[in-house]
Scaffold this motif. Structure first.
Motif, PDB file in Angstrom:
ATOM      1  N   ILE A 185      15.201  23.431 -16.638  1.00  0.00           N
ATOM      2  CA  ILE A 185      15.233  21.968 -16.585  1.00  0.00           C
ATOM      3  C   ILE A 185      16.097  21.445 -17.720  1.00  0.00           C
ATOM      4  O   ILE A 185      15.829  21.701 -18.890  1.00  0.00           O
ATOM      5  CB  ILE A 185      13.803  21.392 -16.695  1.00  0.00           C
ATOM      6  N   LYS A 186      17.141  20.737 -17.339  1.00  0.00           N
ATOM      7  CA  LYS A 186      18.047  20.188 -18.359  1.00  0.00           C
ATOM      8  C   LYS A 186      17.601  18.789 -18.731  1.00  0.00           C
ATOM      9  O   LYS A 186      17.410  17.933 -17.857  1.00  0.00           O
ATOM     10  CB  LYS A 186      19.463  20.161 -17.791  1.00  0.00           C
ATOM     11  N   ILE A 187      17.461  18.562 -20.018  1.00  0.00           N
ATOM     12  CA  ILE A 187      17.051  17.248 -20.531  1.00  0.00           C
ATOM     13  C   ILE A 187      18.265  16.588 -21.177  1.00  0.00           C
ATOM     14  O   ILE A 187      18.972  17.214 -21.975  1.00  0.00           O
ATOM     15  CB  ILE A 187      15.914  17.406 -21.565  1.00  0.00           C
ATOM     16  N   ASP A 188      18.466  15.341 -20.835  1.00  0.00           N
ATOM     17  CA  ASP A 188      19.568  14.574 -21.442  1.00  0.00           C
ATOM     18  C   ASP A 188      19.079  13.998 -22.769  1.00  0.00           C
ATOM     19  O   ASP A 188      18.353  13.008 -22.804  1.00  0.00           O
ATOM     20  CB  ASP A 188      19.995  13.455 -20.489  1.00  0.00           C
ATOM     21  N   THR A 189      19.489  14.636 -23.853  1.00  0.00           N
ATOM     22  CA  THR A 189      19.039  14.179 -25.177  1.00  0.00           C
ATOM     23  C   THR A 189      20.122  13.375 -25.902  1.00  0.00           C
ATOM     24  O   THR A 189      19.998  13.113 -27.095  1.00  0.00           O
ATOM     25  CB  THR A 189      18.623  15.381 -26.056  1.00  0.00           C
ATOM     26  N   GLY A 190      21.197  13.020 -25.192  1.00  0.00           N
ATOM     27  CA  GLY A 190      22.184  12.177 -25.858  1.00  0.00           C
ATOM     28  C   GLY A 190      23.629  12.443 -25.487  1.00  0.00           C
ATOM     29  O   GLY A 190      24.521  11.680 -25.840  1.00  0.00           O
ATOM     30  N   MET A 191      23.873  13.537 -24.758  1.00  0.00           N
ATOM     31  CA  MET A 191      25.232  13.810 -24.285  1.00  0.00           C
ATOM     32  C   MET A 191      25.596  12.823 -23.168  1.00  0.00           C
ATOM     33  O   MET A 191      26.752  12.449 -22.992  1.00  0.00           O
ATOM     34  CB  MET A 191      25.278  15.262 -23.791  1.00  0.00           C
ATOM     35  N   HIS A 192      24.575  12.441 -22.364  1.00  0.00           N
ATOM     36  CA  HIS A 192      24.744  11.445 -21.300  1.00  0.00           C
ATOM     37  C   HIS A 192      25.818  11.825 -20.296  1.00  0.00           C
ATOM     38  O   HIS A 192      26.686  11.030 -19.933  1.00  0.00           O
ATOM     39  CB  HIS A 192      25.001  10.052 -21.889  1.00  0.00           C
ATOM     40  N   ARG A 193      25.719  13.069 -19.856  1.00  0.00           N
ATOM     41  CA  ARG A 193      26.627  13.571 -18.839  1.00  0.00           C
ATOM     42  C   ARG A 193      25.784  14.161 -17.718  1.00  0.00           C
ATOM     43  O   ARG A 193      25.934  13.834 -16.562  1.00  0.00           O
ATOM     44  CB  ARG A 193      27.560  14.612 -19.477  1.00  0.00           C
ATOM     45  N   LEU A 194      24.863  15.077 -18.104  1.00  0.00           N
ATOM     46  CA  LEU A 194      23.933  15.683 -17.164  1.00  0.00           C
ATOM     47  C   LEU A 194      22.540  15.678 -17.797  1.00  0.00           C
ATOM     48  O   LEU A 194      22.404  15.615 -19.021  1.00  0.00           O
ATOM     49  CB  LEU A 194      24.308  17.143 -16.875  1.00  0.00           C
ATOM     50  N   GLY A 195      21.530  15.827 -16.964  1.00  0.00           N
ATOM     51  CA  GLY A 195      20.181  16.030 -17.487  1.00  0.00           C
ATOM     52  C   GLY A 195      19.220  14.927 -17.089  1.00  0.00           C
ATOM     53  O   GLY A 195      19.608  13.797 -16.819  1.00  0.00           O
ATOM     54  N   LEU A 196      17.940  15.303 -17.057  1.00  0.00           N
ATOM     55  CA  LEU A 196      16.880  14.351 -16.728  1.00  0.00           C
ATOM     56  C   LEU A 196      16.556  13.516 -17.954  1.00  0.00           C
ATOM     57  O   LEU A 196      16.570  14.026 -19.087  1.00  0.00           O
ATOM     58  CB  LEU A 196      15.633  15.115 -16.273  1.00  0.00           C
ATOM     59  N   ALA A 197      16.253  12.262 -17.739  1.00  0.00           N
ATOM     60  CA  ALA A 197      15.863  11.383 -18.838  1.00  0.00           C
ATOM     61  C   ALA A 197      14.556  11.903 -19.439  1.00  0.00           C
ATOM     62  O   ALA A 197      13.635  12.281 -18.705  1.00  0.00           O
ATOM     63  CB  ALA A 197      15.682   9.967 -18.323  1.00  0.00           C
ATOM     64  N   PRO A 198      14.437  11.940 -20.759  1.00  0.00           N
ATOM     65  CA  PRO A 198      13.232  12.484 -21.392  1.00  0.00           C
ATOM     66  C   PRO A 198      11.933  11.903 -20.829  1.00  0.00           C
ATOM     67  O   PRO A 198      10.971  12.644 -20.597  1.00  0.00           O
ATOM     68  CB  PRO A 198      13.419  12.136 -22.867  1.00  0.00           C
ATOM     69  N   ALA A 199      11.912  10.619 -20.546  1.00  0.00           N
ATOM     70  CA  ALA A 199      10.677   9.988 -20.070  1.00  0.00           C
ATOM     71  C   ALA A 199      10.281  10.469 -18.673  1.00  0.00           C
ATOM     72  O   ALA A 199       9.132  10.336 -18.263  1.00  0.00           O
ATOM     73  CB  ALA A 199      10.837   8.469 -20.069  1.00  0.00           C
ATOM     74  N   ARG A 200      11.238  11.036 -17.922  1.00  0.00           N
ATOM     75  CA  ARG A 200      10.940  11.470 -16.550  1.00  0.00           C
ATOM     76  C   ARG A 200      10.662  12.965 -16.447  1.00  0.00           C
ATOM     77  O   ARG A 200      10.316  13.460 -15.375  1.00  0.00           O
ATOM     78  CB  ARG A 200      12.127  11.154 -15.636  1.00  0.00           C
ATOM     79  N   VAL A 201      10.827  13.678 -17.559  1.00  0.00           N
ATOM     80  CA  VAL A 201      10.765  15.140 -17.505  1.00  0.00           C
ATOM     81  C   VAL A 201       9.391  15.643 -17.059  1.00  0.00           C
ATOM     82  O   VAL A 201       9.290  16.535 -16.218  1.00  0.00           O
ATOM     83  CB  VAL A 201      11.155  15.739 -18.879  1.00  0.00           C
TER      84      VAL A 201
END
Ligand SMILES: *Cc1c(COP(=O)(O)O)cnc(C)c1O
Length: 360
Positions: free
Chosen positions: A123-139
């Motif tokens: 599971i990829k989390i978007d921690t600030g790159m804002h390219r790919l990944g699930l939003a932390p609140a939705r993980v």
């Protein structure tokens, strides 16, 4: 009979760089990233050389993974960008490819697939790159669905990717690490954060899995001279040779658009490599090359098949003399800097015309 331009790939250096990545992060498992044809070095040859050492490989897409399987690579292969279409989930499960799951559509594709056996998901989390990944609140919600699904393996890995880990003074990496830990730690699953730059410069970001790419090929992604570069040896060497020599008078110009004109009587050597081989066309006048191991400078425009270099101060040079464009004695990052790009791009844009030979 042969054009002298070619690439030499040192597989012993590749293995040694891989071992260095492991040594820098002894508690982590180090995945070898071989996407984009192993950064231009030849994915099958590189993965074959690394297979006895690396527990898993990483590529960008399923086509790259299937090509490795077809060539006898049997270790797990992570698809770093996950699936592009939903039908790839079943193919991934079949071939033991691990899937990065980075957006709600990909979660859906995994949950609704008809798979022959469970697929391993990251599971990829978007921690600030804002390219790919699930939003932390939705993980948490997506994690619960995935972990409960019969389509997935029980063990899930949480991952993130850094925007600026190559800038050793940039605090943003620590912001990303903190947000990742706050989001992922409570699930008590394996974690993966580090790319090459983070393996080398951010021990706080070492996880259960690290993802080493560029460093395996022997160059540092860091912006400064860093002690963790000392174990790296360049793997790719691009060589050619002088194919023609001439004397020109002061005031005469060289190449397309007469972009460079001699200030003094000059000896110009024409070298059999150009942008048709992947040598960057925007390499400026002054870009270094090595002639018989000694530095000379590109002058004038890079052509498709040739470049011109100034060897006025080189004494006796002749047709056939060896020219190195980058490699162990000429850093690819330095050459890239003269072309407004980075070593990563120069490696990956070498073209098919340049034959590759492998040394071990
Ligand atoms: C390409 C890639 C890497 C490797 O990055 P390097 O800087 O080459 O080490 C790691 N993780 C992801 C998700 C990537 O796409």
């Amino acid at each position: 009979m042969a054009r002298p331009s070619h690439m030499v790939v040192d597989l012993a250096a590749l293995i040694s760089n891989y071992q260095w990545a492991c040594k820098l992060a002894p508690k982590a498992q180090t995945m070898a990233i071989v996407k984009a044809n192993a950064y231009g070095h030849g994915a099958v040859a590189c993965a074959t050389a690394l297979q006895p050492y690396a527990p898993a490989f990483g590529v960008a897409c399923i086509e790259e993974a299937l090509a490795l399987r077809a060539a006898g690579i049997h270790k797990p292969i992570l698809l770093l960008e996950g699936t592009f279409t939903a039908d790839e989930v079943a193919v991934a499960a079949e071939h033991d490819f691990w899937l990065m799951v980075e957006d709600p559509l990909q979660v859906d594709a995994v949950l609704t697939a008809h798979v022959s056996k469970p697929v391993k998901v990251w599971i990829k989390i978007d921690t600030g790159m804002h390219r790919l990944g699930l939003a932390p609140a939705r993980v948490q919600g997506y994690y619960q669905q995935l972990v409960a699904s019969p389509n997935t393996c029980e063990k899930i890995v949480f991952a993130t990717h850094f925007a600026s880990a190559d800038e050793t003074n940039n605090h943003f990496t620590l912001v990303q690490v903190q947000l990742f830990m706050d989001t992922a730690k409570r699930f008590k699953q394996h974690i993966s954060l580090a790319n090459s730059a983070a393996i080398m410069a951010w021990p706080q970001a070492h996880g259960d899995w690290n993802r080493a790419g560029f460093m395996l090929y022997g160059n540092s992604p860091l912006d400064a001279n860093h002690p963790s570069s000392k174990g790296l040896q360049p793997v790719m060497q691009v060589n050619s040779a002088i194919m023609s020599l001439r004397l020109i008078a002061a005031g005469e110009c060289v190449g397309y658009a007469q972009q460079w004109c001699a200030q003094r009587p000059s000896v110009i050597a024409t070298v059999a490599i150009g942008y048709g081989d992947g040598y960057p066309r925007n390499a400026d006048t002054g870009t270094p090359v090595l002639v018989n191991g000694k530095r000379a400078k590109v002058v004038g425009r890079v052509s498709m098949d040739m470049i011109t270099i100034d060897v006025t101060d080189h004494g006796a040079v002749q047709i056939g003399d060896k020219v190195c464009l980058w490699g162990k004695d000429l850093n690819i990052n330095e050459v890239a800097g003269h072309a407004g790009t980075i070593g990563y791009e120069l490696m990956t844009r070498v073209t098919q015309r340049l034959p590759i030979s492998y040394t071990h």
